[in-house]
Design a protein around this motif. Structure first.
Motif, mmCIF file in Angstrom:
data_model
loop_
_atom_site.group_PDB
_atom_site.id
_atom_site.type_symbol
_atom_site.label_atom_id
_atom_site.label_comp_id
_atom_site.label_asym_id
_atom_site.label_seq_id
_atom_site.Cartn_x
_atom_site.Cartn_y
_atom_site.Cartn_z
ATOM 1 N N ASP A 122 0.100 -7.766 0.381
ATOM 2 C CA ASP A 122 0.130 -7.494 1.744
ATOM 3 C C ASP A 122 -0.262 -6.177 2.399
ATOM 4 O O ASP A 122 -0.542 -6.301 3.327
ATOM 5 C CB ASP A 122 0.350 -9.020 2.900
ATOM 6 C CG ASP A 122 0.081 -10.125 2.410
ATOM 7 O OD1 ASP A 122 -1.120 -10.275 1.247
ATOM 8 O OD2 ASP A 122 0.805 -11.155 2.343
ATOM 9 N N ARG A 125 -2.947 -4.027 1.045
ATOM 10 C CA ARG A 125 -3.990 -4.461 1.807
ATOM 11 C C ARG A 125 -4.109 -4.213 3.028
ATOM 12 O O ARG A 125 -4.592 -3.780 4.224
ATOM 13 C CB ARG A 125 -4.760 -5.635 2.141
ATOM 14 C CG ARG A 125 -4.884 -6.228 0.704
ATOM 15 C CD ARG A 125 -5.260 -7.636 0.673
ATOM 16 N NE ARG A 125 -5.564 -7.790 1.158
ATOM 17 C CZ ARG A 125 -6.916 -9.220 1.584
ATOM 18 N NH1 ARG A 125 -6.573 -9.791 0.406
ATOM 19 N NH2 ARG A 125 -6.974 -9.603 2.746
ATOM 20 N N ASP A 126 -3.120 -3.944 4.498
ATOM 21 C CA ASP A 126 -2.748 -3.641 4.974
ATOM 22 C C ASP A 126 -2.811 -1.995 5.880
ATOM 23 O O ASP A 126 -3.758 -1.938 6.268
ATOM 24 C CB ASP A 126 -1.287 -3.880 6.278
ATOM 25 C CG ASP A 126 -1.708 -5.606 6.295
ATOM 26 O OD1 ASP A 126 -1.979 -6.314 6.326
ATOM 27 O OD2 ASP A 126 -0.049 -6.119 6.318
#
Length: 135
Positions: A122, A125-126
């Motif tokens: 995550d 991806r951020d």
């Protein structure tokens, strides 16, 4: 190389010397990491670390891999010494794939990277989204 941590410049000099001078064609890090970092290799190594599998079972575990790509990837992993292919004398012949001792030894370290990837997916991806948005 004896496992001591040394700086990249020193390692590059060692790699150049190993390859006979001008380039780092025989860089062991690049050569080995490239061999396990393919699109499908990590998934197949994860599966085979659990247990031996037949070709069809692997195909069902990774449904979006083509038969040709599965064959090629298993062949490449076998060539590098990570995977053993055993043919059973049945009709039709059965083929089973498993990790070799080298494959199991590599997977121990690779598993740590897999765990890190799962924990940090995550965040990566951020970071990509923020970069792509210009931030």
């Amino acid at each position: 190389m004896d496992g001591k941590v040394i700086n990249l410049k020193s390692k590059m000099e060692i790699y150049k010397a190993i390859s006979g001078g001008g380039n780092i064609a025989n860089c062991p890090v690049r050569d080995v990491i490239q061999g396990v970092s393919g699109k499908w290799r990590s998934l197949l190594m994860m599966a085979l670390a659990e247990q031996p599998y037949r070709f069809g079972e692997l195909r069902r575990l990774v449904p979006d891999i083509s038969q040709r790509m599965l064959t090629q990837t298993l062949h490449d992993l076998q060539r590098d010494g990570y995977v053993h292919r055993e043919v059973f004398p049945t009709k039709p012949p059965g083929v089973e794939y498993s990790l070799t001792d080298l494959g199991r030894s590599m997977f121990g370290a690779f598993h740590q990277l897999i765990l890190w990837a799962e924990r940090n997916h995550d965040a990566v991806r951020d970071a990509r989204a923020a970069f792509d948005a210009g931030g």
